[in-house]
Design a protein around this motif. Sequence first.
Motif, short mmCIF file in Angstrom:
data_model
loop_
_atom_site.label_atom_id
_atom_site.label_comp_id
_atom_site.label_asym_id
_atom_site.label_seq_id
_atom_site.Cartn_x
_atom_site.Cartn_y
_atom_site.Cartn_z
N ASP A 1 10.34 -20.10 12.73
CA ASP A 1 10.21 -19.73 11.32
C ASP A 1 8.75 -19.73 10.89
O ASP A 1 8.30 -18.85 10.14
CB ASP A 1 11.02 -20.68 10.43
CG ASP A 1 12.52 -20.57 10.67
OD1 ASP A 1 12.97 -19.55 11.23
OD2 ASP A 1 13.24 -21.52 10.28
N ILE A 2 8.00 -20.73 11.35
CA ILE A 2 6.58 -20.82 11.02
C ILE A 2 5.82 -19.64 11.61
O ILE A 2 4.99 -19.02 10.95
CB ILE A 2 5.99 -22.16 11.49
CG1 ILE A 2 6.61 -23.32 10.68
CG2 ILE A 2 4.48 -22.17 11.38
CD1 ILE A 2 6.30 -24.69 11.24
N ALA B 1 6.62 -16.54 9.62
CA ALA B 1 5.95 -16.59 8.31
C ALA B 1 4.46 -16.30 8.46
O ALA B 1 3.86 -15.64 7.59
CB ALA B 1 6.17 -17.95 7.66
N THR C 1 -2.15 -18.59 2.70
CA THR C 1 -0.96 -18.94 3.47
C THR C 1 -1.23 -18.83 4.96
O THR C 1 -0.80 -19.67 5.75
CB THR C 1 0.22 -18.03 3.07
OG1 THR C 1 0.47 -18.17 1.67
CG2 THR C 1 1.49 -18.38 3.83
N THR D 1 -3.19 -21.88 6.06
CA THR D 1 -2.34 -23.07 6.07
C THR D 1 -1.40 -23.06 7.28
O THR D 1 -1.24 -24.07 7.96
CB THR D 1 -1.53 -23.17 4.77
OG1 THR D 1 -2.43 -23.23 3.67
CG2 THR D 1 -0.65 -24.41 4.76
N SER E 1 2.73 -26.69 -0.93
CA SER E 1 3.87 -25.81 -1.23
C SER E 1 4.21 -24.91 -0.05
O SER E 1 5.37 -24.63 0.20
CB SER E 1 3.60 -24.99 -2.49
OG SER E 1 2.56 -24.07 -2.27
N VAL E 2 3.20 -24.48 0.70
CA VAL E 2 3.45 -23.65 1.89
C VAL E 2 4.14 -24.48 2.97
O VAL E 2 5.13 -24.05 3.57
CB VAL E 2 2.13 -23.05 2.43
CG1 VAL E 2 2.36 -22.38 3.78
CG2 VAL E 2 1.56 -22.05 1.45
N GLU F 1 5.90 -27.28 2.65
CA GLU F 1 7.23 -27.75 2.25
C GLU F 1 8.32 -26.70 2.41
O GLU F 1 9.49 -27.04 2.48
CB GLU F 1 7.21 -28.27 0.81
CG GLU F 1 6.57 -29.64 0.71
CD GLU F 1 6.58 -30.20 -0.70
OE1 GLU F 1 6.63 -29.40 -1.67
OE2 GLU F 1 6.53 -31.43 -0.83
N ARG F 2 7.94 -25.42 2.51
CA ARG F 2 8.95 -24.37 2.72
C ARG F 2 9.69 -24.57 4.03
O ARG F 2 10.82 -24.11 4.19
CB ARG F 2 8.30 -22.98 2.74
CG ARG F 2 7.77 -22.53 1.42
CD ARG F 2 7.39 -21.08 1.45
NE ARG F 2 6.46 -20.78 2.54
CZ ARG F 2 5.77 -19.67 2.65
NH1 ARG F 2 5.89 -18.72 1.75
NH2 ARG F 2 4.94 -19.47 3.65
N PHE F 3 9.07 -25.26 4.99
CA PHE F 3 9.64 -25.40 6.31
C PHE F 3 10.31 -26.76 6.54
O PHE F 3 10.92 -26.98 7.58
CB PHE F 3 8.57 -25.17 7.38
CG PHE F 3 7.95 -23.81 7.25
CD1 PHE F 3 8.63 -22.69 7.68
CD2 PHE F 3 6.72 -23.64 6.64
CE1 PHE F 3 8.08 -21.42 7.53
CE2 PHE F 3 6.17 -22.39 6.49
CZ PHE F 3 6.85 -21.28 6.93
N THR G 1 15.73 -29.90 3.35
CA THR G 1 15.92 -30.41 1.99
C THR G 1 15.93 -31.93 2.02
O THR G 1 16.61 -32.54 2.84
CB THR G 1 17.26 -29.91 1.42
OG1 THR G 1 17.36 -28.51 1.63
CG2 THR G 1 17.36 -30.21 -0.07
#
Length: 150
Positions: free
Chosen positions: A5-6, A9, A21, A24, A87-88, A90-92, A95
């Motif tokens: 996923d990283i 992205a 982004t 980061t 914030s970038v 934490e997307r990965f 929860t």
Amino acid sequence: MIRDDIKDALISAMKGGDKATTATLRLVQSSIKNRDIEARTGSSPADDDTLVVEVLQKMVKQRRESVEMFVKGGRQELADAELAEVSVIERFLPTQMSEDETKAAIEAIKVELGAGGMKDMGRVMAELKARHAQSLDMSKASGLVKAALS
């Protein structure tokens, strides 16, 4: 897998021209690669996602500490840059458990282990980490475990 996923992205950010982004995510990939190298010589988690989540959680923690320092030092522009990185990253992350869910998990472990006082904190923390490390901020959980055991 989170690692894939990283990578996806990063490719999207590069194609979209999002320099912040992209930078980061390159830092994230670099940190993961460094952790992979460390894992060759030491013990590594069996699950790849566990390793990646550990790295991401550490990066978020470092950036939050930097934000506090920058705000105290009157450098809001640097604090804002760190918050953007958080914030970038934490997307990965999976929860995170809410405070109520954390308290319930602590209480269940406390009952299961028969923990009665502060002398059992290490056992409770170890079991909590074993079960919920990916979805729990252990520094916040520490305070909740202390409150539950005292």
